[in-house]
Every structure is written in structure tokens, then in C-alpha cells.
Scaffold this motif. Structure first.
Motif, PDB file in Angstrom:
ATOM      1  N   SER A  89      -3.528  10.514  -3.097  1.00 45.04           N
ATOM      2  CA  SER A  89      -2.977   9.323  -3.741  1.00 45.04           C
ATOM      3  C   SER A  89      -1.511   9.166  -3.335  1.00 45.04           C
ATOM      4  O   SER A  89      -0.744  10.128  -3.384  1.00 45.04           O
ATOM      5  N   SER A 115      -7.412   8.385  -5.697  1.00 45.04           N
ATOM      6  CA  SER A 115      -6.923   7.689  -6.876  1.00 45.04           C
ATOM      7  C   SER A 115      -6.093   6.485  -6.450  1.00 45.04           C
ATOM      8  O   SER A 115      -5.288   6.565  -5.511  1.00 45.04           O
ATOM      9  N   PHE A 116      -6.295   5.369  -7.150  1.00 51.75           N
ATOM     10  CA  PHE A 116      -5.536   4.153  -6.842  1.00 51.75           C
ATOM     11  C   PHE A 116      -4.056   4.366  -7.148  1.00 51.75           C
ATOM     12  O   PHE A 116      -3.682   5.098  -8.072  1.00 51.75           O
ATOM     13  N   CYS A 117      -3.194   3.707  -6.370  1.00 57.44           N
ATOM     14  CA  CYS A 117      -1.750   3.729  -6.598  1.00 57.44           C
ATOM     15  C   CYS A 117      -1.173   2.459  -5.976  1.00 57.44           C
ATOM     16  O   CYS A 117      -1.853   1.753  -5.222  1.00 57.44           O
ATOM     17  N   TRP A 148      -1.676   1.638  -2.148  1.00 55.66           N
ATOM     18  CA  TRP A 148      -3.072   1.861  -1.777  1.00 55.66           C
ATOM     19  C   TRP A 148      -3.377   1.498  -0.329  1.00 55.66           C
ATOM     20  O   TRP A 148      -4.280   2.075   0.286  1.00 55.66           O
ATOM     21  N   GLN A 149      -2.627   0.531   0.255  1.00 60.82           N
ATOM     22  CA  GLN A 149      -2.904   0.178   1.657  1.00 60.82           C
ATOM     23  C   GLN A 149      -2.660   1.367   2.584  1.00 60.82           C
ATOM     24  O   GLN A 149      -3.452   1.648   3.484  1.00 60.82           O
ATOM     25  N   THR A 199      -2.546   4.564   1.594  1.00 58.90           N
ATOM     26  CA  THR A 199      -3.403   5.682   1.195  1.00 58.90           C
ATOM     27  C   THR A 199      -4.789   5.567   1.813  1.00 58.90           C
ATOM     28  O   THR A 199      -5.410   6.578   2.154  1.00 58.90           O
ATOM     29  N   THR A 200      -5.286   4.361   1.965  1.00 57.97           N
ATOM     30  CA  THR A 200      -6.628   4.161   2.507  1.00 57.97           C
ATOM     31  C   THR A 200      -6.636   3.878   4.003  1.00 57.97           C
ATOM     32  O   THR A 200      -7.709   3.739   4.593  1.00 57.97           O
ATOM     33  N   ILE A 251     -11.105  -1.727  -0.813  1.00 62.38           N
ATOM     34  CA  ILE A 251     -10.204  -2.414  -1.749  1.00 62.38           C
ATOM     35  C   ILE A 251      -9.691  -3.706  -1.129  1.00 62.38           C
ATOM     36  O   ILE A 251      -9.258  -3.734   0.021  1.00 62.38           O
ATOM     37  N   THR A 256      -6.037  -6.306  -6.634  1.00 61.19           N
ATOM     38  CA  THR A 256      -5.911  -5.637  -7.926  1.00 61.19           C
ATOM     39  C   THR A 256      -6.052  -6.665  -9.049  1.00 61.19           C
ATOM     40  O   THR A 256      -5.774  -7.849  -8.853  1.00 61.19           O
ATOM     41  N   ALA A 268      -7.935  -1.396  -9.125  1.00 58.33           N
ATOM     42  CA  ALA A 268      -8.262  -1.808  -7.764  1.00 58.33           C
ATOM     43  C   ALA A 268      -9.707  -2.281  -7.731  1.00 58.33           C
ATOM     44  O   ALA A 268     -10.591  -1.633  -8.290  1.00 58.33           O
ATOM     45  N   ASP A 294      -4.386   4.162 -11.862  1.00 58.47           N
ATOM     46  CA  ASP A 294      -3.349   5.102 -11.444  1.00 58.47           C
ATOM     47  C   ASP A 294      -3.041   6.067 -12.581  1.00 58.47           C
ATOM     48  O   ASP A 294      -2.469   5.667 -13.602  1.00 58.47           O
TER      49      ASP A 294
END
Length: 285
Positions: A93, A121-123, A126-127, A129-130, A141, A144, A170, A206
């Protein structure tokens, strides 16, 4: 930097010394102190920019052993799956997974397929992180949403969240075969996807933000997910059912034994090549 893979017997070694030698002289060396965990303990790697938000994981109760947290960075991860074997769970995350090399991605997938648990985990980031692991995430995703309805997590904890608290979730397109474990106001809150013997979870809220940051129910959720053992396929235990395997192979016509005439014909041809034909050709030469 050089990754060195070293296997140790259980216990007995508390320090490791590594030296770089040139012409029988040490030009660089370092020492590492080792901590040994029993097989009953749980080692969780935190690859996150807010590790304190996941302190609740340390409170997971195990029948034997204890839970240990280790702070990780994407660049720390080895490119061989053997280097991931010590970890039971990885939490990702708030870090940029786009820096993963293709070898690191393959090693992570193999680690999951062999029984590892990967928890996304979303945060707000997120862009990033993924970015490097979109192909294995249970959800794609897209945006949001904000909701104030409490999450439906009665199956995992008795700790209730009072209504009126604002959540940022998300949302996006779920991947095929993804299972929804919990929802919030009609939106998936907790989903999972299984790869081989391992599981990938995605939590759409989050944990570092209120009201989850001070909610004791997160410990119960972590404890359930990280201790849960899904049903394993028959091949997971490494046993080989000889009778069933032979029956399966017998149904494939391409694997049938060739006829005795076919075998004898090729043997006769081979003998002729290495015998009289070979003799006459050499005699002519």
C-alpha cells in the motif's frame, strides 16, 4: 548490490559475515544479525509508506509462535522466488510497484502460487501502487466514491463502526473469478482471487485513515484472512496417484505404445544402416 541466497538450518546461527575477496585479501565486508522464527510463527512483510497503520497485524493471535512485521521496499525484493520463501504475507500500500522488474514480478507470482498471501490496500496513491501489478489484482480500479454507511464485516469481527463515519472506497471492474467477501453500501470492500495455492486480497478502504485507523476490528479481519487456509487442490500435497495417472494417460491416444511391427521395422532399418550399408559406403570411399 548483489543478492546472495543462503540456506541455514533451523536455529544455531545468529550472525552472518560476508566478505568480498580479491587476491586473497578482503576488500569489503559486512555483518548481519539473524533472527530465527519457528514454522508456527507468522512473518508479514510491510511494503507501505505508512507502516504504523498496520500495527494491528502484530496483535494477531496464533496457536503457536508469534507474529513478526518486517518493513520492505520494492527495490529490496529479490528476483528469484526462493528469496521470498521466508515471508508468509506481504502487505502492499502506498508504494510505487511500477519499479518492479519483470523478474521481480515473476518471482512474486510464483511465491503467491506456492501458497503466499498478498494483501493490497487502497490508498490515495493507488495509481502508483497498482502500476506494476495490475495483471494480478482482483480489481481494476477506475475511481473512488465516498460513503457513510458502515461496512458489512459481521463475518470477521464483532467490533461495530458507528454510522455517520465517512469512508473513501476504491471501485472498479472486478476480474473474472474474483470473490466478494464484504461490501459497503453496495460496493465491494474486501475481495479475493486465488492463484495456485495462494490468495490475493484487495481491501478497498485505507486503514491509515479514520475511522479505520482507530478501529480494533481490523485486527480481527487480518487474523481471519492471514490464518485462513482455503481448500487446496489434490496436487498441492505433492502426492502422485499412480493408478489415476496411468488411467488418465491411457485415454490420450497420442501417448499409446507403438505396434511391435513398427518397432521391429525401425530396429531393422537401424541395423542395416550401421551394418552392411555403412560397410559398402566406406568400402566405396
Amino acid at each position: 548490490e548483489l543478492f546472495i541466497y543462503v540456506y541455514f538450518p533451523q536455529g544455531g546461527v545468529s550472525n552472518l559475515s560476508v566478505q568480498v575477496m580479491e587476491n586473497k585479501k578482503s576488500i569489503a565486508k559486512t555483518s548481519v544479525r539473524l533472527s530465527h522464527l519457528t514454522n508456527d510463527s507468522l512473518l508479514v512483510g510491510l511494503m507501505t509508506d505508512s507502516p504504523s497503520a498496520y500495527n494491528a497485524i502484530a496483535d494477531i493471535q496464533l496457536k503457536n509462535g508469534f507474529t513478526r512485521l518486517a518493513q520492505l521496499q520494492p527495490t529490496d525484493m529479490p528476483e528469484q522466488p526462493q528469496g521470498w520463501e521466508s515471508l508468509d504475507v506481504i502487505v502492499i500500500s502506498g508504494v510505487d510497484t511500477g519499479v518492479f522488474t519483470s523478474a521481480q514480478k515473476d518471482a512474486l507470482k510464483i511465491w503467491v502460487a506456492e501458497g503466499g498471501i498478498l494483501f493490497f490496500s487502497f490508498c490515495p496513491k493507488w495509481q502508483a501502487t497498482t502500476a506494476g501489478l495490475n495483471d494480478i489484482l482482483p480489481i481494476d480500479i477506475s475511481r473512488t466514491v465516498t460513503t457513510i454507511d458502515p461496512p458489512e464485516v459481521e463475518s470477521y469481527t464483532n467490533e461495530a463502526i458507528l454510522p455517520g463515519e465517512e469512508f473513501i472506497l476504491a471501485v472498479g471492474q472486478l476480474q473474472p473469478k474474483t470473490q466478494i467477501l464484504a461490501e459497503q453500501n453496495g460496493h465491494p470492500l474486501l475481495v479475493q482471487n486465488q492463484i495456485g495455492r495462494g490468495t490475493i486480497y484487495f481491501f478497498a478502504a485505507d486503514p491509515s485513515l479514520a475511522p479505520l485507523s482507530n478501529w480494533e476490528g481490523m485486527t480481527d479481519i487480518y487474523e481471519y484472512l492471514f490464518n485462513f487456509q482455503p481448500p487446496q487442490p489434490g496436487w498441492a500435497n505433492g502426492r502422485w496417484d499412480t493408478y489415476t495417472s496411468n488411467e488418465a494417460l491411457a485415454t490420450i491416444s497420442e501417448l499409446g505404445i507403438p505396434s511391435i511391427l513398427f518397432v521391429c521395422g525401425w530396429l531393422a532399418f537401424y541395423i542395416a544402416i550401421i551394418g552392411p550399408i555403412n560397410y559398402f559406403i566406406l568400402h566405396m570411399l
